[in-house]
Write a protein that holds these residues in place. Structure first.
Motif, short mmCIF file in Angstrom:
data_model
loop_
_atom_site.label_atom_id
_atom_site.label_comp_id
_atom_site.label_asym_id
_atom_site.label_seq_id
_atom_site.Cartn_x
_atom_site.Cartn_y
_atom_site.Cartn_z
N UNK A 43 0.81 -1.21 0.00
CA UNK A 43 0.00 0.00 0.00
C UNK A 43 0.85 1.26 0.00
N UNK A 44 2.16 1.13 -0.17
CA UNK A 44 3.03 2.29 -0.25
C UNK A 44 3.55 2.79 1.08
N UNK A 45 3.43 1.99 2.13
CA UNK A 45 3.90 2.39 3.45
C UNK A 45 5.33 1.97 3.70
N UNK A 46 5.89 2.47 4.79
CA UNK A 46 7.24 2.15 5.21
C UNK A 46 7.18 1.42 6.54
N UNK A 47 7.85 0.28 6.63
CA UNK A 47 7.86 -0.51 7.85
C UNK A 47 8.92 0.03 8.79
N UNK A 48 8.50 0.39 10.01
CA UNK A 48 9.42 0.85 11.05
C UNK A 48 9.57 -0.29 12.07
N UNK A 49 10.81 -0.65 12.41
CA UNK A 49 11.02 -1.82 13.27
C UNK A 49 10.51 -1.67 14.69
N UNK A 50 10.28 -0.48 15.17
CA UNK A 50 9.83 -0.29 16.54
C UNK A 50 11.02 -0.19 17.48
N UNK A 51 10.82 -0.56 18.72
CA UNK A 51 11.87 -0.47 19.71
C UNK A 51 11.64 -1.47 20.81
N UNK A 52 12.34 -1.31 21.92
CA UNK A 52 12.23 -2.30 23.00
C UNK A 52 10.86 -2.29 23.68
N UNK A 53 10.13 -1.18 23.62
CA UNK A 53 8.84 -1.09 24.31
C UNK A 53 7.65 -0.98 23.38
N UNK A 54 7.86 -1.03 22.09
CA UNK A 54 6.75 -0.97 21.15
C UNK A 54 7.07 -1.85 19.95
N UNK A 55 6.02 -2.35 19.34
CA UNK A 55 6.17 -3.25 18.21
C UNK A 55 6.37 -2.50 16.91
N UNK A 56 6.53 -3.23 15.82
CA UNK A 56 6.72 -2.58 14.52
C UNK A 56 5.45 -1.86 14.07
N UNK A 57 5.66 -0.78 13.32
CA UNK A 57 4.55 0.00 12.78
C UNK A 57 4.76 0.24 11.30
N UNK A 58 3.70 0.64 10.65
CA UNK A 58 3.73 0.99 9.23
C UNK A 58 3.36 2.46 9.11
N UNK A 59 4.22 3.26 8.52
CA UNK A 59 3.94 4.68 8.30
C UNK A 59 3.52 4.89 6.85
N UNK A 60 2.37 5.50 6.66
CA UNK A 60 1.85 5.75 5.33
C UNK A 60 2.15 7.17 4.88
N UNK A 61 2.16 7.40 3.56
CA UNK A 61 2.46 8.75 3.05
C UNK A 61 1.48 9.83 3.52
N UNK A 62 0.23 9.45 3.84
CA UNK A 62 -0.73 10.46 4.29
C UNK A 62 -0.54 10.87 5.75
N UNK A 63 0.42 10.22 6.45
CA UNK A 63 0.76 10.64 7.80
C UNK A 63 0.29 9.73 8.92
N UNK A 64 -0.62 8.80 8.67
CA UNK A 64 -1.07 7.94 9.75
C UNK A 64 -0.19 6.68 9.81
N UNK A 65 -0.21 6.04 10.96
CA UNK A 65 0.59 4.83 11.17
C UNK A 65 -0.30 3.74 11.75
N UNK A 66 0.00 2.50 11.42
CA UNK A 66 -0.74 1.35 11.90
C UNK A 66 0.24 0.35 12.53
N UNK A 67 -0.24 -0.38 13.51
CA UNK A 67 0.61 -1.42 14.08
C UNK A 67 0.61 -2.61 13.14
N UNK A 68 1.73 -3.31 13.13
CA UNK A 68 1.90 -4.47 12.26
C UNK A 68 1.73 -5.72 13.09
N UNK A 69 0.93 -6.66 12.54
CA UNK A 69 0.71 -7.93 13.25
C UNK A 69 1.72 -8.96 12.83
#
Length: 69
Positions: A43-69
């Motif tokens: 869908x054109x998003x960028x996968x962010x690996x997250x960190x020690x206290x949060x899981x990976x997320x997907x950042x979309x070009x329109x500015x919103x982010x979703x958690x990755x399962x």
């Protein structure tokens, strides 16, 4: 005097109930479902690996982010 106080209380209660309903509807509209990393990149998003206290997320070009399962 007592009737005016009761009417004011009824109006305040109705106003708070209306604000709560609008806030709940807006919060539900803002939430996004969790997706997979493959769906994110498709869908054109960028996968962010997250960190020690949060899981990976997907950042979309329109500015919103979703958690990755």
């Amino acid at each position: 005097m007592r009737i005016r106080r009761l009417l004011g209380l009824a109006l305040a209660t109705a106003t708070l109930a209306g604000v709560s309903a609008v806030g709940a509807a807006a919060a539900q509209a803002v939430t996004y479902p969790a997706i997979s990393s493959e769906q994110c990149t498709a869908q054109g998003g960028t996968v962010n690996p997250g960190g020690p206290y949060r899981g990976p997320t997907c950042s979309f070009p329109d500015g919103h982010a979703e958690s990755i399962t």
